[in-house]
Structure formats: structure tokens, C-alpha cells
Design an enzyme around this catalytic site. Sequence first.
Site: not given
Length: 311
Positions: A139-140, A136
Site C-alpha cells: 500500500c505505502d 503494508c
Amino acid sequence: MDTEKIRCLIVGSGPAGYTAAIYAARANLAPVLYQGMEPGGQLTTTTEVENFPGYPEGVTGPELMEDLRRQATRFGADIRFGIVTEVDFSRRPFRLKVDGSKEVEAETVIISTGASARYLGLESENRFRGMGVSACATCDGFFYRNKVVGVVGGGDTACEEASYLATLASKVYLIVRKNYLRASKAMQHRVMNTPNIEVLFEYNVKEILGDDAGVNGALLVHNDGSEKIVAVDGIFLAIGHTPNTSVFKGAVELDAEGYIRTAPGTTHTSVEGVFAAGDVQDTRYRQAITAAGSGCMAAIDCERFLLEEGQ
Ligand code: NDP
């Protein structure tokens, strides 16, 4: 033993399921939630979550899920270990089996079993999960400012993730196993015209390399059998997702990829009284907050459905 009768049964314990439980409990629907295979869902496999509103300092995935679980419990949601293994939605009350043996009857069902990101299946990929291996970028990606990353895949997700990462990282390798991209023309154009994205056609990842500090490279293999190492600080997998719907096959309408079809703008499925929320019905956004939002919608749809029925 008498079959247990449940007014609102929630299947799955990601942000969608827990949020549905919070709303359903507060609406006096006495929800029972079965947590499924991975209590807490996909987020429990991530480390820091920095984009969930309400956590200005960030929060870890497991902590966030524990907060949601506790919030649902506070209002009386009955949260249980257990996997739904069989469903019969052909008439109401719906009949379901948990863990292969326990039978329950439910007036309504909210499905929030999520989708699982596909991984390559390498041992090194498991070892570095959360230490440089991610599925992701939203997200990261933030952790890779001015670093070098690899993205695996040639579809829309891979191109989108590569484009997003290119705004943060100094360099992005897009690793594509065929000699063409499967993504839409617009996404292909964007990738090809982003100077810090280099597309490596006909390559796949053979091994992810690293040490105690995390990922530092990837061993790639070309379709002609030759190998090379690229230095990367992170590897993002974007090779598709699998919706967790095998138990619902034939019971509710699924799309060609196996996602549950919902009526646009609602959480209603093809079966009256069965609702779906979160990634199990979302190929587009797949965020914790959008899943939570649709969990709220499902509880409200469910409450109104029961109200209209005079229950
Ligand atoms: P896709 O299935 O479209 O693409 C998966 C990619 O991963 C393909 O290039 C595939 O290669 C590759 N792949 C699969 N398995 C492996 C493997 N083991 N090793 C290496 N590569 C592998 O998935 P997406 O998540 O990209 O998209 C899913 C759906 O969502 C699509 O319909 C897409 O159009 C849609 N979508 C739309 C977006 C938008 O409109 N903005 C954004 C994101 C997704 P190969 O081609 O060789 O099979």
C-alpha cells in the site's frame, strides 16, 4: 420483543463485507450488515490508496470505504452499527447476539471480520501511524522511492516486504529480533542476496523517532542491551496479523492460526450456510481488491445456496 429474522447477515465492514452487501442487495437477499468494532475496517487507518482499480488519481482509505458503504446502501443493504458478540451455528436459522443483548436469527451468514495487523505497542508507533509507520508495503511503499526504510519482522511477510521495498527505496534495514530468519529458505536467500537490504539480527525497535513532518529514525535495542539509532524515513511492521475470529471459535472450523477455513476456490466454510470472505480467510494476498473480490464470491455462493434450498 420478537427476534429479528434476517435472510443474509453480513458481519464486518471492510471491502469484503461491503462488496458482499452490494451483491447480496442486488440479488434481493435483503442483507443486514453489522459494521463491527472498526467501521470501514483496516483501510480507514491508511491514508492514500493508489492500487484500488477505478481510482486513477488515488483515494484515501476512509473515502474508499465511504464510497463502498454508500454503494451498498443505494441498493438497499441495511448497514448498522453493532458488534456480533455471540453466535450459535449449530442449527438453522443461525442465532446471533449483537452488542451482548439484541438477538437475531439468520438464514445465512457471511463473515468478513478481517484481520488486524500486529503492532509493537509503542506510543511513538501510534503517533506516527500514517506518517511513516505502516503495516503494508504494497500500500505505502511507493511513497518511499529513494528513501531509507526499516522493516520489522523475520517471517515471510517481512522478507517479502523488504524485498519489495528494496526495489523502491535506496536502503532497507530488516530488523529481526532473533539471530535467524523464520522465513522460507527461498525468501531468506532473496533477502540475503539483495545488496540494499541490511539485516540487523537481534535488534528490536525501542522507539520510533520523528517530528511534525513524520518519521526520521528509529532507536534500536540489541539483545545484549546496547542501543543505536538508525536514520529511516519509514518503518514497516511485518510481525504478523491476528484474524478477528474469537467470536467464531468452536462455531466454524479455523486453521491453526485462527483463520477461517474455506473450501478451496469458494467461500464455503465448514458450516453450510455460513460463508467467509476477505482477510479473515486469507493469509496470502490481503489486499483490498482481493477482499472485495471474495466478498462478491460470498454473496454469489450465498445466493446459490438459498436458491438450491428453494428459498
Ligand atoms: P510470522 O508469524 O511467520 O512471522 C512474524 C515475525 O515477526 C517473526 O519473525 C517474529 O519473530 C516477528 N515478531 C513477532 N512479534 C514481534 C515483536 N513484538 N517484535 C519484533 N518481532 C516480532 O508472520 P508472517 O506474517 O510473516 O507470516 C504469516 C504466515 O503467512 C506464515 O505461515 C507465512 O509463511 C505465510 N506467508 C507466506 C507467504 C508466501 O508464501 N509468499 C508470504 C507471507 C506470509 P520470531 O521469529 O522471534 O517469533
